[in-house]
Design an enzyme around this catalytic site. Structure first.
Site, PDB file in Angstrom:
ATOM      1  N   HIS A  64       0.834  -1.214   0.000  1.00 18.59           N
ATOM      2  CA  HIS A  64       0.000   0.000   0.000  1.00 18.59           C
ATOM      3  C   HIS A  64       0.866   1.260   0.000  1.00 18.59           C
ATOM      4  CE1 HIS A  64      -3.169  -2.793   0.967  1.00 18.59           C
ATOM      5  NE2 HIS A  64      -2.617  -3.115   2.115  1.00 18.59           N
ATOM      6  N   HIS A  94       5.580   6.712   6.634  1.00 15.07           N
ATOM      7  CA  HIS A  94       5.265   6.254   5.271  1.00 15.07           C
ATOM      8  C   HIS A  94       4.710   7.435   4.498  1.00 15.07           C
ATOM      9  CE1 HIS A  94       1.508   6.010   7.531  1.00 15.07           C
ATOM     10  NE2 HIS A  94       0.968   6.368   6.357  1.00 15.07           N
ATOM     11  N   HIS A  96       2.036   8.939   1.111  1.00 15.96           N
ATOM     12  CA  HIS A  96       0.922   8.761   0.157  1.00 15.96           C
ATOM     13  C   HIS A  96       1.230   9.707  -0.998  1.00 15.96           C
ATOM     14  CE1 HIS A  96      -1.595   6.748   3.273  1.00 15.96           C
ATOM     15  NE2 HIS A  96      -0.889   7.519   4.078  1.00 15.96           N
ATOM     16  N   GLU A 106      -3.401  13.445   1.180  1.00 14.42           N
ATOM     17  CA  GLU A 106      -4.670  12.961   1.753  1.00 14.42           C
ATOM     18  C   GLU A 106      -5.434  14.147   2.331  1.00 14.42           C
ATOM     19  OE1 GLU A 106      -3.669   9.318   4.179  1.00 14.42           O
ATOM     20  OE2 GLU A 106      -4.497   8.495   2.344  1.00 14.42           O
ATOM     21  N   HIS A 119       3.488  10.699   6.641  1.00 13.84           N
ATOM     22  CA  HIS A 119       2.858  10.438   7.937  1.00 13.84           C
ATOM     23  C   HIS A 119       3.862   9.812   8.892  1.00 13.84           C
ATOM     24  CE1 HIS A 119      -1.391  10.222   5.960  1.00 13.84           C
ATOM     25  NE2 HIS A 119      -1.009  11.469   6.222  1.00 13.84           N
ATOM     26  N   THR A 199      -6.117   6.380   7.832  1.00 12.30           N
ATOM     27  CA  THR A 199      -6.689   6.722   6.520  1.00 12.30           C
ATOM     28  C   THR A 199      -6.723   5.525   5.572  1.00 12.30           C
ATOM     29  OG1 THR A 199      -4.546   7.303   5.554  1.00 12.30           O
ATOM     30  CG2 THR A 199      -5.762   9.072   6.694  1.00 12.30           C
TER      31      THR A 199
END
Ligand SMILES: Cc1cc(C)cc(S(N)(=O)=O)c1
Ligand SMILES: [Zn+2]
Length: 262
Positions: A64, A94, A96, A106, A119, A199
């Site tokens: 992910h 990590h 996104h 996000e 994050h 999230t």
């Protein structure tokens, strides 16, 4: 052994509620932050990050995102202050991100998206014995969120982007010692804070979010290296580039966003 979920048409954020009904809960994340509607709270202390003795261990691809894990069996790297009653231990960080020429943060600010969002995940080891226990408790986690904006290249992000080739496939993991994430912080620690959730599934409503107002700048070339990661494992037929691994903003449902600044 949670149900398979992803960011595609069939298994993406709009479908998550079928296996994870809390997706439609009262304190979901991310959200769109409207600075004019945030409540300035002069009593909020500054955020304090004590990362000098942090011990990074590994970098890995969990299918992910790309995750850097830390040693968290003592209080060697903690966040405190701001909205937090206790010190929270750094567990992992990590990212996104989006696709080529499209953003992938996000949280959004007045509807503005950023190319990526970092994050830094911390857990309350004062009140809970394990990360898993904390992740299921309303005040269990504190995630420090940093926006990545497109611009000149970031001198320290290279350490991470140069390691991504080692974790191209889902399930890959590599040594990643000696990395201190304080080099990824912007100059200002001014923040917004609100009660929210993970999230991604299981979407637990256990996160005190601390979103820094000032982004760091990264180059398109550096972001391009994140997009060379794959959602799929080496043995899988289908090669799926890891990109657009972000959840869109969720309803505020009456929550108040507080600001540490006017
Ligand atoms: C599932 C999950 C786990 C962790 C540690 C962190 C998150 S997030 N993206 O809310 O920071 C999600
Ligand atoms: Zn995240």
């Amino acid at each position: 052994t949670g149900h398979k979920w992803g960011y595609g048409e069939e298994d993406g954020p709009s479908a998550w509620h079928k296996s994870y009904p809390i997706a439609q809960g009262a304190r979901q994340s991310p959200i769109n932050i409207v600075p004019e509607e945030a409540v300035y709270d002069s009593r909020l202390p500054a955020i304090s990050l004590s990362y000098d003795n942090c011990t990074s261990l590994t970098i890995s691809n969990n299918g992910h995102s790309v995750v850097v894990e830390f040693e968290d069996m003592d209080d060697r790297s903690v966040i405190q202050g701001g909205p937090l009653e206790d010190a929270y231990r750094l567990k992992q960080f990590h990212f996104h991100w989006g696709g080529k020429n499209c953003d992938g943060s996000e949280h959004t600010v007045r509807g503005k998206t950023y190319v990526s969002e970092l994050h830094l995940v911390h857990w309350n080891a004062v009140r809970y014995r394990t990360f898993g226990e904390a992740a299921a408790a309303p005040d269990g986690l504190a995630v420090l969120s940093i926006f990545l904006e497109k611009g000149d290249e970031h001198a320290d992000l290279h350490t991470i982007t140069d390691a991504l080739y080692m974790v191209k496939f889902k399930g890959s993991i590599a040594n990643f010692k000696g990395f201190n994430p304080k080099c990824l912080l912007p100059p200002s620690l001014r923040f917004w804070t609100y009660p929210g959730s993970l999230t991604t599934p299981p979407l637990y409503e256990s996160v005190i979010w601390i979103v820094l107002a000032e982004p760091i700048r990264v180059s398109d070339k550096q972001m391009g290296k994140f997009r060379m990661l794959l959602f799929n494992a080496e043995e899988e037929e289908q090669t799926k580039r890891m990109e657009n691994n972000f959840r869109p903003p969720q309803p505020l449902k009456g929550r108040t966003v507080r600001a540490s600044f006017k």
